[in-house]
Design a protein around this motif. Structure first.
Motif: not given
Length: 382
Positions: A355-361
């Motif tokens: 997903p373009a706006e996903q900011r997960l680690i």
């Protein structure tokens, strides 16, 4: 000489890349999913005893009989599924080998295998090497639950297999009993097989039972179920796993296994048979053991700028770093190692199209308290 690669999309795995970077910058490594503590002393003693007793030659191709018998007993005890240890249980050189052998056994050129993104990075190369095509269906981006309608829509006459993973790596979500029912509905009356990656089967939290495919009689009849002693006994370097499948599927599985690795480290098989027989409490206590680590790590990060996603199983904590950076997750992980001294894994590495706006680690909390505290101190300072 010009070599035309069979895996044009494959480079060095993200786990190796991040671990190497962590080593170079002396970072706390919460990236690669291995414990920094040893397995039970009794297991290590049993390994030494097996070696000293001369159990150092080839094991039977299908696995040491005593170990296959213990796996069958555990399967019946936990999931109510009676399996034949001689014809339905195969010991492998780690779960990754079992996954590859299952795919190689049944996937032919032109076949499609449905995988659920984000998914473990070994799935697609195994499918492609055997002439198949991975069809990526995304899990719900909010809670990483399966979207059964999208999965149903992805099934075509070419679909050979659906590959599931519960508890889930990297996201920590788990299937419920209703999910198994929905999966059974989708494949009923078809020739579609199921490959169930259940390597974290004993790491399910908050009192929930692990919903193994082996609990569901209809699914069990068409499934390869893969598990890992390395994950259960904190011995990932021993590389011992196994596959449970009906007789006909196991026969095809073994045709591949015998020419892939033939057999698996004999003394370890003897040791696992011993501990399964004499200390079954270890895997029964594992949910509480890792739940305490989950809760401790979440408590340590409570004062940080990370948003912690729920964790229902496995030993990974996914966090949202949007409050810290707008960078993509790979760039953020590189920055985190260099500037904060903590290694993580970018979730985009598990997607075909993230997903373009996903900011997960992803952080791994299968670590000692001292390691988790050191990492959390650095993360809270960001």
């Amino acid at each position: 000489m010009q070599i035309e690669t069979k895996l044009p999309k494959v480079g060095t795995t993200i786990f190796t890349v991040m671990s190497q970077l962590a080593l170079e910058h002396k970072a706390v490594n919460l990236g690669q999913g291995f414990p920094d503590f040893d397995g039970p002393q009794a297991l290590r003693d049993a390994l030494a005893a097996a070696m000293n007793a001369g159990r150092n030659q080839y094991a039977p191709m299908t696995g040491v009989p005593a170990l296959r018998e213990q796996i069958a007993r555990k399967t019946e005890r936990l999931y109510g599924r009676k399996v034949n240890p001689d014809t339905e249980v195969t010991v492998t050189s780690g779960a990754t080998e079992a996954l590859f052998a299952a795919i190689a056994a049944v996937v032919r050129a032109g076949d499609e295998v449905i995988v659920l993104d984000p998914c473990y990075d070994s799935y697609e190369p195994a499918i492609e090497l055997n002439g198949g095509r991975a069809v990526h269906v995304p899990l719900d981006p909010r809670d990483f639950s399966p979207d059964w309608q999208r999965i149903k829509d992805a099934i075509t006459p070419k679909t050979r297999m659906i590959l599931i993973n519960t508890p889930h790596n990297p996201c920590g979500s788990v299937f419920g009993a209703a999910d198994l029912d929905r999966l059974a509905e989708l494949v009923r009356g078809s020739e579609v097989l199921v490959l169930s990656d259940e390597v974290y089967e004993h790491i399910v939290f908050d009192g929930a039972p692990h919903q193994s495919v082996l609990r569901h009689a209809e699914l069990a009849e068409r499934s390869f179920v893969v598990s890992s002693f390395g994950k259960t006994y904190h011995t990932t370097g021993w590389k011992v796993g196994y596959c449970v499948a009906p007789r006909a599927l196991s026969a095809e599985f073994r045709k591949v296994h015998q020419y892939l690795t033939f057999c698996t480290f004999t003394p370890a098989q003897v040791a696992f048979a011993d501990i399964l027989e004499n200390d079954p409490q270890h895997y029964l206590d594992l949910p509480a053991f890792y739940q305490a680590k989950r809760d401790r790590f979440r408590q340590l990060l409570a004062g940080s700028r990370f948003t912690l996603l729920p964790v229902s199983g496995a030993y990974f904590q996914v966090v949202d770093y949007s409050a810290l950076s707008d960078a993509d997750d790979l760039a953020f992980c590189e920055w985190l190692i260099k500037q904060a001294g903590v290694a993580a894994i970018p979730i985009s590495a598990f997607y075909e199209t993230p997903p373009a706006e996903q900011r997960l680690i992803r952080f791994c909390f299968a670590k000692s308290d001292a390691t988790l505290e050191q990492a959390a101190e650095r993360l809270r300072a960001l």
